[in-house]
Structure formats: C-alpha cells, structure tokens
Design a protein around this motif. Structure first.
Motif, mmCIF file in Angstrom:
data_model
loop_
_atom_site.group_PDB
_atom_site.id
_atom_site.type_symbol
_atom_site.label_atom_id
_atom_site.label_comp_id
_atom_site.label_asym_id
_atom_site.label_seq_id
_atom_site.Cartn_x
_atom_site.Cartn_y
_atom_site.Cartn_z
ATOM 1 N N THR A 35 0.796 -1.237 0.000
ATOM 2 C CA THR A 35 0.000 0.000 0.000
ATOM 3 C C THR A 35 0.823 1.279 0.000
ATOM 4 O O THR A 35 0.315 2.333 -0.380
ATOM 5 C CB THR A 35 -0.910 0.072 1.256
ATOM 6 O OG1 THR A 35 -0.101 0.324 2.408
ATOM 7 C CG2 THR A 35 -1.699 -1.200 1.461
ATOM 8 N N ARG A 148 -7.682 -7.507 9.228
ATOM 9 C CA ARG A 148 -6.396 -6.981 8.741
ATOM 10 C C ARG A 148 -6.434 -6.601 7.275
ATOM 11 O O ARG A 148 -5.584 -5.859 6.789
ATOM 12 C CB ARG A 148 -5.282 -8.001 8.996
ATOM 13 C CG ARG A 148 -5.393 -9.253 8.153
ATOM 14 C CD ARG A 148 -4.203 -10.162 8.361
ATOM 15 N NE ARG A 148 -4.310 -11.335 7.496
ATOM 16 C CZ ARG A 148 -3.350 -12.209 7.340
ATOM 17 N NH1 ARG A 148 -2.218 -12.079 8.008
ATOM 18 N NH2 ARG A 148 -3.517 -13.239 6.543
ATOM 19 N N MET A 215 -15.182 -4.601 2.824
ATOM 20 C CA MET A 215 -14.486 -4.263 1.579
ATOM 21 C C MET A 215 -13.929 -5.488 0.878
ATOM 22 O O MET A 215 -13.344 -6.359 1.504
ATOM 23 C CB MET A 215 -13.321 -3.317 1.894
ATOM 24 C CG MET A 215 -12.608 -2.813 0.660
ATOM 25 S SD MET A 215 -11.172 -1.794 1.053
ATOM 26 C CE MET A 215 -10.015 -3.059 1.530
ATOM 27 N N GLY A 217 -11.135 -5.853 -1.294
ATOM 28 C CA GLY A 217 -9.980 -5.045 -1.710
ATOM 29 C C GLY A 217 -9.592 -5.254 -3.157
ATOM 30 O O GLY A 217 -9.303 -4.297 -3.873
ATOM 31 N N VAL A 220 -12.036 -3.467 -5.481
ATOM 32 C CA VAL A 220 -11.861 -2.009 -5.421
ATOM 33 C C VAL A 220 -10.589 -1.606 -6.173
ATOM 34 O O VAL A 220 -10.566 -0.613 -6.909
ATOM 35 C CB VAL A 220 -11.816 -1.500 -3.954
ATOM 36 C CG1 VAL A 220 -11.559 0.002 -3.904
ATOM 37 C CG2 VAL A 220 -13.107 -1.827 -3.219
ATOM 38 N N TYR A 221 -9.557 -2.400 -6.000
ATOM 39 C CA TYR A 221 -8.286 -2.125 -6.687
ATOM 40 C C TYR A 221 -8.481 -2.154 -8.209
ATOM 41 O O TYR A 221 -8.068 -1.252 -8.927
ATOM 42 C CB TYR A 221 -7.245 -3.160 -6.253
ATOM 43 C CG TYR A 221 -5.861 -2.851 -6.747
ATOM 44 C CD1 TYR A 221 -4.998 -2.065 -6.005
ATOM 45 C CD2 TYR A 221 -5.427 -3.340 -7.982
ATOM 46 C CE1 TYR A 221 -3.726 -1.764 -6.476
ATOM 47 C CE2 TYR A 221 -4.160 -3.044 -8.456
ATOM 48 C CZ TYR A 221 -3.317 -2.259 -7.692
ATOM 49 O OH TYR A 221 -2.075 -1.962 -8.162
ATOM 50 N N ARG A 257 0.301 1.900 -4.998
ATOM 51 C CA ARG A 257 0.340 1.113 -6.245
ATOM 52 C C ARG A 257 -0.680 1.654 -7.248
ATOM 53 O O ARG A 257 -0.464 1.596 -8.455
ATOM 54 C CB ARG A 257 0.075 -0.366 -5.946
ATOM 55 C CG ARG A 257 1.249 -1.036 -5.227
ATOM 56 C CD ARG A 257 1.096 -2.546 -5.232
ATOM 57 N NE ARG A 257 -0.037 -2.982 -4.439
ATOM 58 C CZ ARG A 257 -0.719 -4.099 -4.621
ATOM 59 N NH1 ARG A 257 -0.418 -4.913 -5.602
ATOM 60 N NH2 ARG A 257 -1.729 -4.423 -3.825
ATOM 61 N N PHE A 312 -12.020 8.453 -6.112
ATOM 62 C CA PHE A 312 -12.739 7.202 -6.425
ATOM 63 C C PHE A 312 -12.998 6.464 -5.129
ATOM 64 O O PHE A 312 -12.219 6.549 -4.187
ATOM 65 C CB PHE A 312 -11.899 6.328 -7.362
ATOM 66 C CG PHE A 312 -10.483 6.126 -6.889
ATOM 67 C CD1 PHE A 312 -9.491 7.031 -7.222
ATOM 68 C CD2 PHE A 312 -10.149 5.041 -6.087
ATOM 69 C CE1 PHE A 312 -8.185 6.866 -6.766
ATOM 70 C CE2 PHE A 312 -8.848 4.862 -5.629
ATOM 71 C CZ PHE A 312 -7.864 5.783 -5.965
HETATM 72 N N1 ACO Z 1 -1.130 -8.100 6.730
HETATM 73 C C1 ACO Z 1 -0.603 -9.276 6.370
HETATM 74 N N2 ACO Z 1 -1.205 -10.086 5.476
HETATM 75 C C2 ACO Z 1 -2.363 -9.672 4.942
HETATM 76 C C3 ACO Z 1 -2.953 -8.450 5.297
HETATM 77 C C4 ACO Z 1 -2.289 -7.647 6.238
HETATM 78 N N3 ACO Z 1 -2.751 -6.460 6.627
HETATM 79 N N4 ACO Z 1 -4.109 -8.321 4.605
HETATM 80 C C5 ACO Z 1 -4.237 -9.409 3.839
HETATM 81 N N5 ACO Z 1 -3.188 -10.236 4.048
HETATM 82 C C6 ACO Z 1 -2.915 -11.520 3.416
HETATM 83 C C7 ACO Z 1 -4.184 -12.210 2.956
HETATM 84 O O1 ACO Z 1 -4.752 -12.963 3.993
HETATM 85 C C8 ACO Z 1 -3.668 -13.036 1.816
HETATM 86 O O2 ACO Z 1 -3.070 -14.198 2.361
HETATM 87 P P1 ACO Z 1 -3.314 -15.637 1.681
HETATM 88 O O3 ACO Z 1 -2.765 -15.508 0.297
HETATM 89 O O4 ACO Z 1 -2.543 -16.547 2.574
HETATM 90 O O5 ACO Z 1 -4.790 -15.818 1.708
HETATM 91 C C9 ACO Z 1 -2.546 -12.204 1.211
HETATM 92 O O6 ACO Z 1 -2.160 -11.284 2.233
HETATM 93 C C10 ACO Z 1 -2.970 -11.457 -0.024
HETATM 94 O O7 ACO Z 1 -4.204 -10.786 0.261
HETATM 95 P P2 ACO Z 1 -4.958 -9.956 -0.827
HETATM 96 O O8 ACO Z 1 -6.261 -9.469 -0.263
HETATM 97 O O9 ACO Z 1 -4.987 -10.770 -2.086
HETATM 98 O O10 ACO Z 1 -3.969 -8.717 -0.997
HETATM 99 P P3 ACO Z 1 -3.895 -7.677 -2.167
HETATM 100 O O11 ACO Z 1 -2.622 -7.820 -2.891
HETATM 101 O O12 ACO Z 1 -5.158 -7.615 -2.981
HETATM 102 O O13 ACO Z 1 -3.793 -6.313 -1.350
HETATM 103 C C11 ACO Z 1 -5.149 -4.455 -0.613
HETATM 104 C C12 ACO Z 1 -4.860 -5.946 -0.494
HETATM 105 C C13 ACO Z 1 -3.913 -3.688 -0.168
HETATM 106 C C14 ACO Z 1 -6.319 -4.112 0.289
HETATM 107 C C15 ACO Z 1 -5.461 -4.101 -2.089
HETATM 108 O O14 ACO Z 1 -6.401 -5.012 -2.608
HETATM 109 C C16 ACO Z 1 -5.983 -2.693 -2.239
HETATM 110 O O15 ACO Z 1 -5.294 -1.716 -2.004
HETATM 111 N N6 ACO Z 1 -7.257 -2.546 -2.696
HETATM 112 C C17 ACO Z 1 -7.861 -1.231 -2.804
HETATM 113 C C18 ACO Z 1 -8.510 -0.898 -1.503
HETATM 114 C C19 ACO Z 1 -8.923 0.544 -1.373
HETATM 115 O O16 ACO Z 1 -8.232 1.423 -1.870
HETATM 116 N N7 ACO Z 1 -10.020 0.781 -0.658
HETATM 117 C C20 ACO Z 1 -10.472 2.083 -0.350
HETATM 118 C C21 ACO Z 1 -11.225 2.717 -1.473
HETATM 119 S S1 ACO Z 1 -11.667 4.332 -1.147
HETATM 120 C C22 ACO Z 1 -13.145 4.481 -0.248
HETATM 121 O O17 ACO Z 1 -14.187 4.736 -0.776
HETATM 122 C C23 ACO Z 1 -13.132 4.322 1.231
#
Ligand code: ACO
Length: 329
Positions: A35, A148, A215, A217, A220-221, A257, A312
């Motif tokens: 992030t 998390r 969410m 994630g 949304v990404y 990212r 967004f």
């Molecule tokens: N710490 C450690 N591990 C974690 C965490 C954490 N905080 N969160 C998830 N993981 C683990 C998961 O359990 C998963 O493990 P697994 O493979 O063993 O199952 C692994 O990390 C990958 O998880 P993903 O959810 O696939 O991670 P991703 O690469 O998609 O990243 C993230 C997650 C950072 C949330 C990303 O999807 C993102 O930035 N999305 C956009 C979210 C956003 O911007 N939201 C707000 C929008 S604005 C509004 O209106 C509020």
C-alpha cells in the motif's frame, strides 16, 4: 471560480504499522509493500471530526484573507459526520460564517471532488461569491480493527479549499467529470445494521447503527486502476490538454500502487505525483484537500499550476477535475 486558499488538520494520535501489528496479524513490510502506508492518524478523546474540519476551514479562509461573514456556502464532504443530520452547520457556527448556507454531502472517497464541482456551480451561476469546501472523514470509527485486510488502510483527517467567483476566463476549474455505478457498490460498504425491535404488537422498528466497513480489496483495486485512467483520459482529451502539460497529478490517496499505475499510464514522472499516504493512509474525502494544502504550504504547488485530480471509492463513485491553483488574490 478560483482556488484561493487551502488548509488541513490532522489528529494528534498517530499509529504506525508496527503498532498495528500488536492488534492484528500484520507487519510493516506487508503494509508498506502492498500500500505504501507507514502510519495513519486516529482521532482521540479530545478531538472531533467537526473540530478538525473547523481548523482546516479556518486555515483555508485565512490564506484567502476572508472575513467569516463573507462566506456564502460551506460544503462538508464526509461519510462519517459527528451528527447524521449534518455537521456542516456546526462548522459554520464555529467559524462565525453566519451568512453561509451549510450542508453535508456524501460520496465516500470521491466526496471532495463532488463537493468542489457542486460549489463551483453556485459560484459560476452568479448566486454566490465565496464558498468553503471541506473534505473530512473519521473512518477509524467504522473500521473493523480485527479485519487486517481493511483496517491497515484507513486514517482520519480534514482538508479544505476556499473558492472565489471569478470571470469565466480566469476559471480555475477547467473541466470535470463525475460518475456513479451503484450496481457495483457491494464491494465497499458501511451499511446500517439490520436490527429490528418490537415497537407495539404487529409493528417493529429498525434500530440505528452501522456495521463496520466491508471491503473486497481486490475488486476495489481493479475498479480504481481501470476507471481512473479512463476518466482522466476523457477529461484531458475534451480539454485538449496533454499529460506532459500537467504540473501535478493529485489522486485520492488510497494505495501507492494505484497512484503509480495511473501515473505510468500517462507517463507522468514520479516528481509530479503528489503523495502523502505514507503518513496518513486513506483519509477518504480528506485525502485530496489534505495533500493539496501540504503541497501549497511547502511551496511545491505554485500559483498558476495545472493539476489533474481524481477521486474514487464507495458507491461506487468516481470523478476527475482539471484545476488551476490560484492562491490568494
Ligand atoms: N497483513 C498481512 N497479510 C495480509 C494483510 C495484512 N494487513 N491483509 C491481507 N493479508 C494476506 C491475505 O490474507 C492473503 O493471504 P493468503 O494468500 O494466505 O490468503 C494475502 O495477504 C494477499 O491478500 P490480498 O487481499 O490478495 O492482498 P492484495 O494484494 O489484494 O492487497 C489491498 C490488499 C492492499 C487491500 C489491495 O487489494 C488494495 O489496495 N485494494 C484497494 C482498496 C482501497 O483502496 N479501498 C479504499 C477505497 S476508497 C473508499 O471509498 C473508502
């Protein structure tokens, strides 16, 4: 409409990634690499969102050199008001802006851009001369601190801009585009609890209250990296502006990212990409004015600079605006 003042305010308490690791199974390396966030601010016992919004608004007014009575409109973009009936009137009273109509506007992380464009309409149609637009959110109130996958992203803050009516040749809002798609809204929600209580025999009522943020994630990404470049491209084309002519790219600060992916798409170099999410995380409606105020204060953004901005988020909602920063007249 000219952008003549900016201001921001953030809570005193800060929470870094290592500290978050004491609450949920996460770590600094995971959060930073996925992030770009290192720390975030959290509203504590002696602060309120209304108080932060007031401070941000006051700074923007003071930069603009305005007397409070000269303000005619105060818009508070927020999804997390202190009062569901609206917090903008409390800010109006604290500012002493007694001539200002004031109301809240909700469009999640796109809220600031939606409010900016709304205020611009009043200034352009001649019905008002001065407007204060504040973006502020306290998502830490509604985060599930045991999830998390989402709790690491959010923080609290407020930012504001002062807008002044001008002639159309000097208009600082060169163009905008706003979009919504409720059919995809289920990937990011802060829904009411479904809690019905008996009222009288045969009638029940719903108790007020919200479930924590839910969410998806990944969805949304994907939404952000698809829609943000598209809407920016449309806006640049309509306004016949080339990406290399932009001074700054100022995106909603959700994830480094996402910022990098959008900048790459337009070949905008990193030094033109405004980013402070390492310090604050995603402060929802506050991120764009918070970032703008910081860059104006430290002298990066100068009078006459051309800024492409995009917000967004939940709704789903998204938008983009091309703005020229004016500064105090
Ligand atoms: N710490 C450690 N591990 C974690 C965490 C954490 N905080 N969160 C998830 N993981 C683990 C998961 O359990 C998963 O493990 P697994 O493979 O063993 O199952 C692994 O990390 C990958 O998880 P993903 O959810 O696939 O991670 P991703 O690469 O998609 O990243 C993230 C997650 C950072 C949330 C990303 O999807 C993102 O930035 N999305 C956009 C979210 C956003 O911007 N939201 C707000 C929008 S604005 C509004 O209106 C509020």
């Amino acid at each position: 409409m000219a952008l003549v003042g900016s201001g921001s305010a953030t809570p005193n308490q800060s929470l870094n990634n290592d500290q978050l690791g004491q609450r949920v199974d996460t770590n600094d390396d995971w959060i930073r690499t996925r992030t770009g966030i290192r720390s975030r601010r959290v509203i504590g016992p002696n602060e309120t969102l209304t108080g932060l919004s007031h401070s941000a608004g006051l700074s923007a007014m003071s930069m603009a050199g305005w007397e409070p009575e000269s303000v005619e409109l105060i818009l508070l973009a927020t999804s997390t008001p202190d009062d569901l009936f609206g917090s903008a009137p409390q800010i109006q009273a604290k500012l002493g802006a007694f001539n200002a109509a004031s109301f809240d506007l909700t469009a999640a992380c796109s809220g600031f851009l939606f409010a900016l464009v709304t205020a611009a309409q009043f200034l352009r149609n001649g019905s008002m001369k001065r407007a204060l637009v504040i973006g502020a959110d306290q998502l830490t109130r509604w985060v599930d601190w045991d999830d998390r996958r989402s709790c690491v992203l959010f923080g609290d803050g407020a930012g504001a801009v002062a807008l002044e009516a001008t002639s159309s040749e000097k208009d600082g809002l060169l163009g905008f585009k706003l979009k919504s798609d409720g059919s995809r809204g289920d990937c990011l929600n802060l829904p009411q609890v479904q809690d019905y209580l008996p009222l009288v025999p045969g009638t029940s009522h719903q108790r007020g209250g919200f479930s924590p943020i839910q969410m998806n994630g990944k969805e949304v990404y994907k939404f952000a990296v698809r829609e943000v470049p598209e809407i920016l491209e449309e806006l640049l084309q309509v306004n016949e502006i080339l990406p290399e002519n932009l001074d700054w790219l100022l995106l909603h600060q959700a994830n480094q990212r996402i910022l990098d992916a959008v900048a790459d798409r337009f070949a905008i170099p990193q030094h033109k990409v405004l980013s402070n999410l390492a310090m604050y995380g995603n402060t929802s409606a506050a991120t764009i004015p918070l970032m703008l105020a910081e860059a104006v204060n430290d002298g990066r953004v100068k009078s006459g600079d051309l800024i492409a901005s995009s917000g967004f988020g939940a709704g789903l909602s998204w938008g983009a605006a091309l703005m020229r920063w004016q500064g105090p007249i």
